[in-house]
Design a protein around this motif. Structure first.
Motif, PDB file in Angstrom:
ATOM      1  N   ALA A 131       0.488  -1.057   0.041  1.00 27.15           N
ATOM      2  CA  ALA A 131      -0.229   0.147   0.139  1.00 27.15           C
ATOM      3  C   ALA A 131       1.171   1.058  -0.402  1.00 27.15           C
ATOM      4  O   ALA A 131       0.656   2.059  -0.819  1.00 27.15           O
ATOM      5  CB  ALA A 131      -0.968   0.000   0.986  1.00 27.15           C
ATOM      6  N   ARG A 132       1.768   1.195   0.665  1.00 25.46           N
ATOM      7  CA  ARG A 132       3.062   2.386   0.741  1.00 25.46           C
ATOM      8  C   ARG A 132       3.402   2.430  -0.616  1.00 25.46           C
ATOM      9  O   ARG A 132       3.371   3.792  -0.887  1.00 25.46           O
ATOM     10  CB  ARG A 132       3.991   2.077   1.903  1.00 25.46           C
ATOM     11  N   THR A 133       3.723   1.392  -0.928  1.00 28.21           N
ATOM     12  CA  THR A 133       4.500   1.628  -2.624  1.00 28.21           C
ATOM     13  C   THR A 133       3.938   2.901  -3.584  1.00 28.21           C
ATOM     14  O   THR A 133       4.176   3.253  -4.513  1.00 28.21           O
ATOM     15  CB  THR A 133       5.347   0.512  -2.713  1.00 28.21           C
ATOM     16  N   PHE A 134       2.455   2.072  -3.450  1.00 28.01           N
ATOM     17  CA  PHE A 134       1.442   2.455  -4.694  1.00 28.01           C
ATOM     18  C   PHE A 134       0.615   4.362  -3.836  1.00 28.01           C
ATOM     19  O   PHE A 134       1.065   5.477  -4.701  1.00 28.01           O
ATOM     20  CB  PHE A 134       0.198   2.001  -4.696  1.00 28.01           C
ATOM     21  N   ALA A 135       1.204   4.552  -2.918  1.00 33.20           N
ATOM     22  CA  ALA A 135       0.950   5.597  -2.326  1.00 33.20           C
ATOM     23  C   ALA A 135       1.743   6.554  -2.399  1.00 33.20           C
ATOM     24  O   ALA A 135       1.354   7.658  -3.333  1.00 33.20           O
ATOM     25  CB  ALA A 135       0.244   5.374  -0.498  1.00 33.20           C
TER      26      ALA A 135
END
Length: 191
Positions: A131-135
Motif C-alpha cells: 500500500a505504501r509503495t503505491f501511495a
C-alpha cells in the motif's frame, strides 16, 4: 519523565506529518513505533527509551520530506525536552542508521539501531508495504510498472537485510505475501 517525552514526541510527529498521505505519514511512524515495542520484547537488554524515541523521530528529517541538515528537527525537539547532548547524539545515530538508501548492507552499531532499522523495514514490506509503495508512487508520479520495479530494487531485498531474529521471522511471512502479490499482478497484466 520519559513517558511524558514519548507522549510529546507522538504529538510532535502527529502535527509535523499532518496532511501527509504518501506513506511517510504519522500512521507509518506509529507503526514503526509499535514494531519497536514488539521487537523490544525479544531484546530486554536494549534501551527502550532510546529505541522508542528514535522510532518516533526517525522520519522527522527525511530528505524526501524536509530540507533540514544534521537532524535539525529531531535535535530541536530533543533539546526542547531537556535531553543531554550525549543522549541526543545517541538518538540521532540511531535515526541516521534507518534509511535504506543510505545504509544498504550496513548493520547499525547498536542494538537499538538494529531494532529501529528492522522496525522501519518491516513497515516497508507485506500488505502495508504494498500500500505504501503505491501511495508514494502516486504522489511521485510513478506509473504502476515503475512502482512494481521498486519491489525488485528495494522491497524484496529487505528480508535478507534484517538484523534481529525476531524481525526475520516477521519479514519471512511478509516477503512471501509480496511475492504472491507480484505473481498475481504479473498474471493479471499478461492476460
Amino acid at each position: 519523565m520519559q513517558d511524558e517525552i514519548i507522549d510529546r514526541a507522538i504529538e510532535y510527529v502527529s502535527t509535523l506529518f499532518k496532511g501527509n498521505s504518501d506513506g511517510h505519514d504519522v500512521q507509518h511512524t506509529l507503526r514503526v513505533y509499535k514494531n519497536v515495542q514488539l521487537l523490544l520484547k525479544s531484546y530486554p537488554e536494549a534501551d527502550s527509551f532510546i529505541s522508542l524515541l528514535s522510532a518516533l523521530l526517525h522520519d522527522v528529517d527525511d530528505h524526501k520530506l524536509f530540507k533540514t541538515e544534521n537532524n535539525f528537527n529531531a535535535r530541536t525537539f530533543l533539546k526542547e525536552n531537556g535531553l543531554s547532548r550525549e543522549l541526543i547524539d545517541e538518538i540521532c545515530e540511531v535515526i541516521n542508521s534507518v534509511s535504506f538508501s543510505k545504509n544498504k548492507g550496513k548493520t547499525p552499531r547498536t542494538l537499538e539501531g538494529q531494532i529501529v532499522q528492522d522496525a522501519d523495514r518491516l513497515d516497508a514490506i507485506g500488505a502495508i508495504g504494498i500500500a505504501r509503495t503505491f501511495a508514494y508512487g502516486g504522489r511521485s508520479g510513478r506509473s504502476l510498472d515503475d512502482s512494481i520495479q521498486h519491489f525488485y530494487d528495494k522491497l524484496l531485498l529487505l528480508k535478507d537485510e534484517m538484523n534481529t531474529g525476531a524481525a526475520i521471522k516477521i519479514a519471512v511471512m511478509r516477503h512471501e505475501y509480496m511475492e504472491n502479490f507480484l505473481k498475481e499482478y504479473h498474471d493479471e497484466s499478461t492476460k
